[in-house]
Structures are given as structure tokens and as C-alpha cells.
Design an enzyme around this catalytic site. Sequence first.
Site, short mmCIF file in Angstrom:
data_model
loop_
_atom_site.label_atom_id
_atom_site.label_comp_id
_atom_site.label_asym_id
_atom_site.label_seq_id
_atom_site.Cartn_x
_atom_site.Cartn_y
_atom_site.Cartn_z
CB SER A 67 -0.88 0.00 1.25
OG SER A 67 -1.50 1.26 1.46
CE1 TYR A 93 -4.12 -1.83 5.45
CE2 TYR A 93 -3.14 0.30 4.88
CZ TYR A 93 -3.78 -0.87 4.52
OH TYR A 93 -4.08 -1.09 3.18
CE LYS A 101 -1.62 -3.71 3.39
NZ LYS A 101 -1.84 -4.96 2.62
#
Length: 278
Positions: free
Chosen positions: A152, A165, A169
Amino acid sequence: MRLNPFGGSHRTRQADAVVTGAGSGIGRAFAVELGRRGGRVICSDIDAERARETVELVSATGGKAFDAVCDVSKIDQVEALAATAEQWFGKTADVVVNNAGIGRGGEVIGDAPLDEWHQVLDINLWGVIHGCHVFAPRLRAAGTGAIVNVASAAAFGVAPRMAAYNVSKAGVLALSETLAAELSGTGVSVTALCPTAVKTNILQDVSIGDENISEWGDRLLRWTGRPPASIARTTLDAVDRGQLYVVPQIEAKLIWQSKRLLPEPYTRAAGLLERLVR
């Protein structure tokens, strides 16, 4: 066909592929696009019903698909998935798309519960680690193939209140770069996908935890989000060209360049912007 600088050459047309998290969003789009290109696809997801729905969509394109249930956070289930692929294909997969992931956010470090950290890292990072650990040796032995790891723009964008998160990533991106170096010259390529907003159900399936941030995320999807089918096509075309990095949107490219050229001002600006959003 252009040679892949990290390991030879490969085409995604008529490829035997395994896609994790294929029950929705980007994973489903990858499965459908691979089927459209004439490949056989194992549509793996933790949700059996969603996986079967994707199989039907792949079949509608003329591709051949199979469904499999797999929790990528469990190494034994990923090993079983690889064994299933070898049984159905009669060989190892040509393309492996490590896509399964979840979104979490809304609280600052120290307030976000550790259970949330473990859940996000177990799926988003360990799931990809498991996929690479299991499939990379098989592809290396075959001397051909491709691994696509879905990271991401959060890997380098590091928005506040998305720590777990972001870390997951960033780990996927570092893993992809390391694996690409290790597989250089083997005939196996690695591609890391780093999108920003994609029109998937990731914000619907999980709680962001903060109403303002959740509303901002919904607006971002409406304004800038690209359809997952477009992201899948762009990424698979990049695999055919031997690209390591796929940063598909203009805003993702701007974040990438800003972080590289002005890392400290970028980080301060990200914090100020988050406070304005709240």
C-alpha cells in the site's frame, strides 16, 4: 518480451495462479483478470462463500477457477494451499498473488489495543511472509514465475492513527524488495503493489474506530479511488514488464516522491493534516 531485471521473464497470460484474499476487492479483481487472460486460478479466501462467488465470476470470463479456504495467518493452511495448487495444476503455480489483508485504524500508538496490532500484523504481514516462505522455494526450483505482494502507499505514506496498518504494509514492501534481490537471476520475479485509495470493501468489513477518519476515508474512495479491476490490470501488465514497484495512482506517486525528497517536512505535514481532518 522484455527481460525481467530481477529474474528472467514471465507472462501472466494463461498462467496458473493462486490468489489469496480473492473473495472481494483487489484479490477478486486479480482472479477475474487472470481468468480473462486464459489462466487457471485458485481463488483462496478465509470466507468460503466469497471464494465460490469469485470462482463463478472467473468462470464467466472463460477462465477455469477453483475455490479454497485459507487463513493466511496460519502457516499450515498456506502450506496446504500450495499442496492443493500442485494437485490441481499438476505443478506449482506460475503466479502467486499475496493479497489477503485487513484495515484498522483510528487510535494513536499507546491507545490502540495490542490485540489490534497482533491481528493486523498476523494477516497483513505474516500472511505475506507465509506466502513467500511457502511459494518462493517452489518457484525458484521451477526456474520461472512471479510473486505479487499487495502492499500500500501506507508503506511509505505513514498517515497518523494507522500505525499497525502502516507497519504491516511497510514490512510487506521491505519483504518484497529483499525477496526480489534474493531471486535475482533465478527466473522468478517479484512485484510490490502500492496503491492509495481503491474502491473495495475494506472500510466496510472492519471498523476504523474514528467517525471523522472513517468519513474522510469514504470521501477519499469516492473522489480518488480507482476500480480494483484497473489496479489488477495495471499490476499484471507490470509483472509482464518485470517491474518491482507498482505505484498506480498520481497521488501515490506524489507521496512516494515527497517522502523520498523531503522526508521530515512530509512527516510534519502529515501530522498537521490529520489534526485538520479531525
